[in-house]
Design a protein around this motif. Sequence first.
Motif, PDB file in Angstrom:
ATOM      1  N   VAL A  59      61.580  57.093  33.533  1.00 46.51           N
ATOM      2  CA  VAL A  59      61.304  56.748  34.923  1.00 46.51           C
ATOM      3  C   VAL A  59      59.845  57.070  35.218  1.00 46.51           C
ATOM      4  N   GLU A  60      59.160  56.151  35.891  1.00 46.21           N
ATOM      5  CA  GLU A  60      57.804  56.409  36.374  1.00 46.21           C
ATOM      6  C   GLU A  60      57.880  56.607  37.875  1.00 46.21           C
ATOM      7  N   ILE A  61      57.110  57.604  38.354  1.00 43.37           N
ATOM      8  CA  ILE A  61      57.150  57.931  39.773  1.00 43.37           C
ATOM      9  C   ILE A  61      55.760  58.382  40.210  1.00 43.37           C
ATOM     10  N   ALA A  62      55.336  57.935  41.362  1.00 44.05           N
ATOM     11  CA  ALA A  62      54.037  58.351  41.896  1.00 44.05           C
ATOM     12  C   ALA A  62      54.180  59.717  42.552  1.00 44.05           C
ATOM     13  N   ALA A  63      53.135  60.530  42.489  1.00 41.26           N
ATOM     14  CA  ALA A  63      53.140  61.814  43.188  1.00 41.26           C
ATOM     15  C   ALA A  63      53.420  61.536  44.665  1.00 41.26           C
ATOM     16  N   GLY A  64      54.373  62.263  45.246  1.00 39.17           N
ATOM     17  CA  GLY A  64      54.763  62.050  46.639  1.00 39.17           C
ATOM     18  C   GLY A  64      55.742  60.898  46.813  1.00 39.17           C
ATOM     19  N   ALA A  66      59.163  58.287  45.331  1.00 43.85           N
ATOM     20  CA  ALA A  66      60.567  58.364  44.924  1.00 43.85           C
ATOM     21  C   ALA A  66      60.851  57.275  43.889  1.00 43.85           C
ATOM     22  N   ALA A  67      61.847  57.528  43.078  1.00 46.71           N
ATOM     23  CA  ALA A  67      62.293  56.562  42.075  1.00 46.71           C
ATOM     24  C   ALA A  67      63.765  56.843  41.795  1.00 46.71           C
ATOM     25  N   GLU A  68      64.361  55.985  40.993  1.00 48.55           N
ATOM     26  CA  GLU A  68      65.780  56.138  40.668  1.00 48.55           C
ATOM     27  C   GLU A  68      65.964  56.112  39.154  1.00 48.55           C
ATOM     28  N   ALA A  69      66.559  57.172  38.640  1.00 48.05           N
ATOM     29  CA  ALA A  69      66.907  57.209  37.216  1.00 48.05           C
ATOM     30  C   ALA A  69      68.309  56.641  37.067  1.00 48.05           C
ATOM     31  N   LEU A  70      68.534  55.912  35.984  1.00 47.99           N
ATOM     32  CA  LEU A  70      69.848  55.358  35.695  1.00 47.99           C
ATOM     33  C   LEU A  70      70.414  56.065  34.469  1.00 47.99           C
ATOM     34  N   PRO A 138      68.742  59.501  42.423  1.00 44.64           N
ATOM     35  CA  PRO A 138      67.484  59.450  43.180  1.00 44.64           C
ATOM     36  C   PRO A 138      66.587  60.644  42.834  1.00 44.64           C
ATOM     37  N   LEU A 139      65.328  60.371  42.555  1.00 43.86           N
ATOM     38  CA  LEU A 139      64.356  61.402  42.235  1.00 43.86           C
ATOM     39  C   LEU A 139      63.206  61.357  43.224  1.00 43.86           C
ATOM     40  N   ARG A 140      62.609  62.508  43.464  1.00 49.80           N
ATOM     41  CA  ARG A 140      61.444  62.595  44.345  1.00 49.80           C
ATOM     42  C   ARG A 140      60.422  63.501  43.684  1.00 49.80           C
ATOM     43  N   ALA A 141      59.157  63.057  43.728  1.00 48.72           N
ATOM     44  CA  ALA A 141      58.053  63.863  43.205  1.00 48.72           C
ATOM     45  C   ALA A 141      57.316  64.498  44.373  1.00 48.72           C
ATOM     46  N   GLU A 142      56.971  65.764  44.236  1.00 46.42           N
ATOM     47  CA  GLU A 142      56.190  66.446  45.270  1.00 46.42           C
ATOM     48  C   GLU A 142      54.830  65.773  45.379  1.00 46.42           C
ATOM     49  N   THR A 143      54.224  65.883  46.559  1.00 46.22           N
ATOM     50  CA  THR A 143      52.918  65.268  46.788  1.00 46.22           C
ATOM     51  C   THR A 143      51.879  65.772  45.799  1.00 46.22           C
ATOM     52  N   GLY A 144      51.919  67.055  45.490  1.00 47.43           N
ATOM     53  CA  GLY A 144      50.932  67.629  44.570  1.00 47.43           C
ATOM     54  C   GLY A 144      51.382  67.668  43.119  1.00 47.43           C
ATOM     55  N   ALA A 145      52.401  66.923  42.755  1.00 44.18           N
ATOM     56  CA  ALA A 145      52.890  66.937  41.369  1.00 44.18           C
ATOM     57  C   ALA A 145      51.803  66.456  40.415  1.00 44.18           C
ATOM     58  N   ALA A 146      51.567  67.227  39.373  1.00 42.60           N
ATOM     59  CA  ALA A 146      50.539  66.871  38.390  1.00 42.60           C
ATOM     60  C   ALA A 146      50.971  65.629  37.616  1.00 42.60           C
ATOM     61  N   PRO A 147      50.023  64.730  37.355  1.00 37.19           N
ATOM     62  CA  PRO A 147      50.370  63.543  36.570  1.00 37.19           C
ATOM     63  C   PRO A 147      50.737  63.912  35.134  1.00 37.19           C
ATOM     64  N   GLY A 148      51.551  63.066  34.533  1.00 36.20           N
ATOM     65  CA  GLY A 148      51.923  63.262  33.138  1.00 36.20           C
ATOM     66  C   GLY A 148      53.419  63.249  32.925  1.00 36.20           C
ATOM     67  N   PRO A 177      63.667  61.580  31.077  1.00 33.92           N
ATOM     68  CA  PRO A 177      62.217  61.535  30.922  1.00 33.92           C
ATOM     69  C   PRO A 177      61.557  60.947  32.163  1.00 33.92           C
ATOM     70  N   VAL A 178      60.609  61.694  32.726  1.00 32.62           N
ATOM     71  CA  VAL A 178      59.912  61.281  33.956  1.00 32.62           C
ATOM     72  C   VAL A 178      58.417  61.360  33.716  1.00 32.62           C
ATOM     73  N   THR A 179      57.717  60.318  34.122  1.00 36.42           N
ATOM     74  CA  THR A 179      56.256  60.322  34.073  1.00 36.42           C
ATOM     75  C   THR A 179      55.735  60.203  35.495  1.00 36.42           C
ATOM     76  N   VAL A 180      54.943  61.188  35.892  1.00 33.18           N
ATOM     77  CA  VAL A 180      54.312  61.154  37.222  1.00 33.18           C
ATOM     78  C   VAL A 180      52.983  60.433  37.060  1.00 33.18           C
ATOM     79  N   LYS A 181      52.770  59.434  37.892  1.00 36.45           N
ATOM     80  CA  LYS A 181      51.528  58.628  37.845  1.00 36.45           C
ATOM     81  C   LYS A 181      50.516  59.164  38.838  1.00 36.45           C
TER      82      LYS A 181
END
Length: 181
Positions: A59-64, A66-70, A138-148, A177-181
């Motif tokens: 799953v790819e997700i932007a900092a701040g 949301a995305a959905e893992a299946l 449903p997944l959520r990335a914190e606003t300050g989540a480091a990319p990678g 597996p999650v990648t923060v963009k």
Amino acid sequence: MNRTIHLILGGLLLLGCAACAGRDSKAPVAANNTSNQDAGAAGVKTPPADIVRADVSGVEIAAGGAAEALVRLTIADGYHISANPATLSYQIATQIKVEPGAGITASDPVYPPSITKKFSFEPQPFAVYEREAVIKLPLRAETGAAPGPRSLGAKLRVQACDDQACYPPRTLNTSIPVTVK
């Protein structure tokens, strides 16, 4: 714990649970087994270890964002697993628990629609998953989540049954597996 000891302990749990519940040996029973190993002992039918497989795509997700893992469950032919929610009080519902990690959190999973079937060991039909079931997470990335890239640990609890009986529940360990963009 080695496989032989694990098999013996699993069988004792299965037999003990049947005695506690006052059910005959053909009735479904639940035991506490939280490993990926088969549970059972001499004379107790055990299902193959790979009745249920869990596959998760990255799953790819932007900092701040949301995305959905299946989480795709593949259930072997001739078997089913209890749905979520389970129909009967003694059934173990399919359940996934995800550990938060490195700025990523999971919300409540969305379980797929079930089918209702009648089996020889229970007079009442109940809700199950067969062949394939997809849990949306449903997944959520914190606003300050480091990319990678990172990986979220997940535990999937299932109770597999065939048309004659249910087997002790298992907990399958997997990762998302999650990648923060």
